[in-house]
Write an enzyme that holds these catalytic residues in place. Structure first.
Site, PDB file in Angstrom:
ATOM      1  N   ASP A  39       0.796  -1.239   0.000  1.00 47.22           N
ATOM      2  CA  ASP A  39       0.000   0.000   0.000  1.00 47.22           C
ATOM      3  C   ASP A  39       0.828   1.289   0.000  1.00 47.22           C
ATOM      4  O   ASP A  39       1.827   1.382   0.725  1.00 47.22           O
ATOM      5  CB  ASP A  39      -0.853   0.086   1.278  1.00 47.22           C
ATOM      6  CG  ASP A  39      -1.478  -1.219   1.680  1.00 47.22           C
ATOM      7  OD1 ASP A  39      -1.521  -2.147   0.872  1.00 47.22           O
ATOM      8  OD2 ASP A  39      -1.931  -1.305   2.842  1.00 47.22           O
ATOM      9  N   SER A 100      -0.398   0.065   7.594  1.00 47.41           N
ATOM     10  CA  SER A 100      -0.744   1.275   6.846  1.00 47.41           C
ATOM     11  C   SER A 100      -1.270   2.406   7.712  1.00 47.41           C
ATOM     12  O   SER A 100      -1.840   2.193   8.781  1.00 47.41           O
ATOM     13  CB  SER A 100      -1.761   0.932   5.762  1.00 47.41           C
ATOM     14  OG  SER A 100      -1.091   0.228   4.751  1.00 47.41           O
TER      15      SER A 100
HETATM   16  N1  DQQ Z   1      -1.924  -3.788   4.042  1.00 46.96           N
HETATM   17  C1  DQQ Z   1      -3.350  -3.930   4.113  1.00 46.96           C
HETATM   18  C2  DQQ Z   1      -3.692  -3.039   5.251  1.00 46.96           C
HETATM   19  C3  DQQ Z   1      -2.595  -3.272   6.210  1.00 46.96           C
HETATM   20  C4  DQQ Z   1      -1.412  -3.393   5.308  1.00 46.96           C
HETATM   21  C5  DQQ Z   1      -4.030  -3.576   2.827  1.00 46.96           C
HETATM   22  C6  DQQ Z   1      -0.415  -4.418   5.776  1.00 46.96           C
HETATM   23  O1  DQQ Z   1      -4.942  -3.312   5.813  1.00 46.96           O
HETATM   24  O2  DQQ Z   1      -2.446  -2.209   7.129  1.00 46.96           O
HETATM   25  O3  DQQ Z   1      -3.342  -4.054   1.721  1.00 46.96           O
HETATM   26  O4  DQQ Z   1       0.654  -4.509   4.882  1.00 46.96           O
END
Ligand code: DQQ
Length: 507
Positions: A39, A100
């Site tokens: 992300d 994230s």
């Molecule tokens: N990636 C997810 C999020 C999380 C992060 C979404 C973990 O919910 O915080 O792709 O790598």
């Protein structure tokens, strides 16, 4: 591939050089020097500089304990790699990953608000995750970050709620208070965004759910049992809630538009944000020109083994400028700054396509932008064949069917290598990969179909009439699968124009 690490910035240039000959690796989309990215995080513009942080595992091209990688740009096109900004603190609430979150400018103090992740293996082999909200600040221009001693500033979801998961704070300013939405799901009910407020980003009060979906409703879009990476912002007289739908794994992105008052959101519309299967977990900023710019993660569509062997995984989408129409439909345009990358140009003459495939030998579609304008005519289907080998054995079919108003991308013949999620694929995850993706794009009477297609190694981003985006990843097996053809089936369609620009590398 010999193990590489992105922990040492002195190695960045050498790592990029080492991977430069990989023809699946994009040239003008941002991606880290090597290893894993997912992300976008903490996107912010400060002092004219765009900062892009991202979920990053610095030791391999696979998901692992998350760090925040960092890159900056002055022009939204060229990026400079900077040292890792956040790393897990052993024994802290982010021991097993800095997940994230966002960045805000708190009266001159750049502050991250992010998810701390702790993982506790269970006797039954499952992992119990404890997710909390943490903050960190920087006093050296967003390079080094200090975690706040009060972390976690929110230790988890309100205990009275029976939640599925809990993560990904997104914070904005309203008057003299900070507001924060965090993604979650209420067991048996649906995805939700939980709303908090604070005066100082440290003490937070829970205000209830901003909005909760219904897991039992399938139309117009199934919004699932849990939402990741919510984004909530005002745009052109409406409010937009963007959610990343999670159901024991990442699914797709959807958005609501509607009304916001008294800390509650009332949606009026719901739609998919991107019709492909690759775009996920987007994040938006408002820049100093007042533009709402969004990036998303273009995840890979090939096996885990193929990603690890390549030494890199994950691509950032091109920056998309969002606008909203009075009926609540989002429109998307690639940032105009990308046009500075245009190099050699070819233009195909206007022609009628009569139930035929017309190869366009002058059009090289490997690292290129193609802009084609069609009038539907009486054809049952028409469109473009991308990443096509000279004999047509490999191709990616972008097709519009006027009767249904459906635009699809078919990657079932994009490549033949095992593990690439296409024909002959094997390997982790490939079974669940759909090969035909798409959505409805109803055209008004006499409205032409305008396709802007960004081809960049394995990345494809399509902007159709600026109101449907479709992002995918393809991995042609043959080095000569670089061609473009136009086609029509079951009647004729008019190709008014086709322009192609070779796109310069940003490195
Ligand atoms: N990636 C997810 C999020 C999380 C992060 C979404 C973990 O919910 O915080 O792709 O790598």
């Amino acid at each position: 591939m010999q193990q590489m690490t992105t922990r040492d910035p002195a190695q960045f240039a050498a790592l990029r050089a080492r991977l430069a000959d990989d023809r699946h690796r994009p040239h003008y989309h941002y991606l880290p020097p090597a290893n894993w990215m997912n992300d976008p995080n903490g996107t912010i513009q400060i002092g004219g500089t765009y900062h892009l942080f991202y979920q990053h595992f610095p030791d391999a091209a696979q998901w692992g304990p998350m760090h925040w990688g960092h890159a900056t740009s002055r022009d939204l096109v060229h990026w400079e790699d900077l040292p890792i900004a956040l790393a897990p603190t052993p024994g802290g609430p982010d021991t097993d990953g800095c997940w994230s979150g966002c960045a805000v400018n708190n009266d001159g103090v750049p502050t991250f608000v992010y998810s701390g992740n702790r993982a506790y293996p269970q006797p039954d082999g499952m992992v119990k995750r404890v997710q909390s909200t943490c903050i960190a600040t920087s006093d050296d221009g967003l390079r080094m970050w200090q975690k706040h001693p009060a972390n976690p500033v929110i230790s988890g979801p309100p205990p009275e709620l029976d939640t599925v998961q809990y993560r990904d704070p997104a914070v904005w300013r309203e008057g003299d208070e900070w507001l924060c939405v965090t993604g979650s799901g209420i067991r048996g009910v649906g995805g939700t965004v939980l709303l908090y407020r604070s005066k100082d980003l440290v003490q937070w009060d829970y205000l209830g759910a901003l909005y909760t979906g219904d897991v039992n409703v399938r139309e117009p879009v199934w919004t699932g049992p849990m939402w990741e990476c919510p984004q909530f912002f005002a745009l052109d007289g409406t409010h937009v809630l963007v959610i990343s739908v999670w159901d024991s794994g990442t699914k797709y992105v959807a958005y609501y538009t509607g009304d916001y008052a008294d800390y509650r959101f009332t949606p009026r519309t719901l739609a998919r944000f991107d019709a492909g299967d690759s775009f996920y977990a987007p994040q938006a900023i408002k820049d100093d020109q007042g533009r709402r710019i969004m990036w998303g993660w273009l995840r890979e569509r090939r096996s885990r083994e193929a990603q690890v062997a390549a030494g890199w995984s994950g691509v950032m989408s091109l920056p998309r400028i969002l606008t909203a129409t009075p009926d609540g439909t989002l429109h998307y345009a690639p940032a105009p700054e990308l046009e500075t990358l245009r190099a050699a140009h070819t233009r195909e003459p206007e022609r009628v396509l009569n139930s035929e495939v017309v190869p366009l030998p002058g059009v090289m579609g490997e690292y290129a932008e193609v802009r084609a304008e069609f009038a539907p005519g009486n054809a049952q289907a028409f469109g473009l064949l991308l990443r096509r080998s000279p004999d047509g054995a490999e191709e990616t079919r972008l097709m519009f069917e006027p009767a249904s108003g459906r635009l699809t991308l078919d990657r079932s013949r994009s490549g033949t290598d095992a593990g690439n999620g296409s024909i002959g694929a094997s390997g982790a995850g490939s079974a669940e990969i759909s090969t035909v993706v798409g959505d409805l794009l109803p055209l008004a009477a006499d409205e032409p179909l305008t396709l802007r297609v960004f081809l960049d190694g394995s990345a494809i981003e399509v902007f159709a009439n600026e109101r449907l985006c479709l992002s995918e990843r393809v991995y042609p097996s043959r080095p000569d699968s670089t061609g473009v053809a136009a086609f029509a089936e079951g009647g004729s369609a008019m190709l008014y124009s086709l322009d192609c620009w070779q796109m310069r590398s940003i490195w």
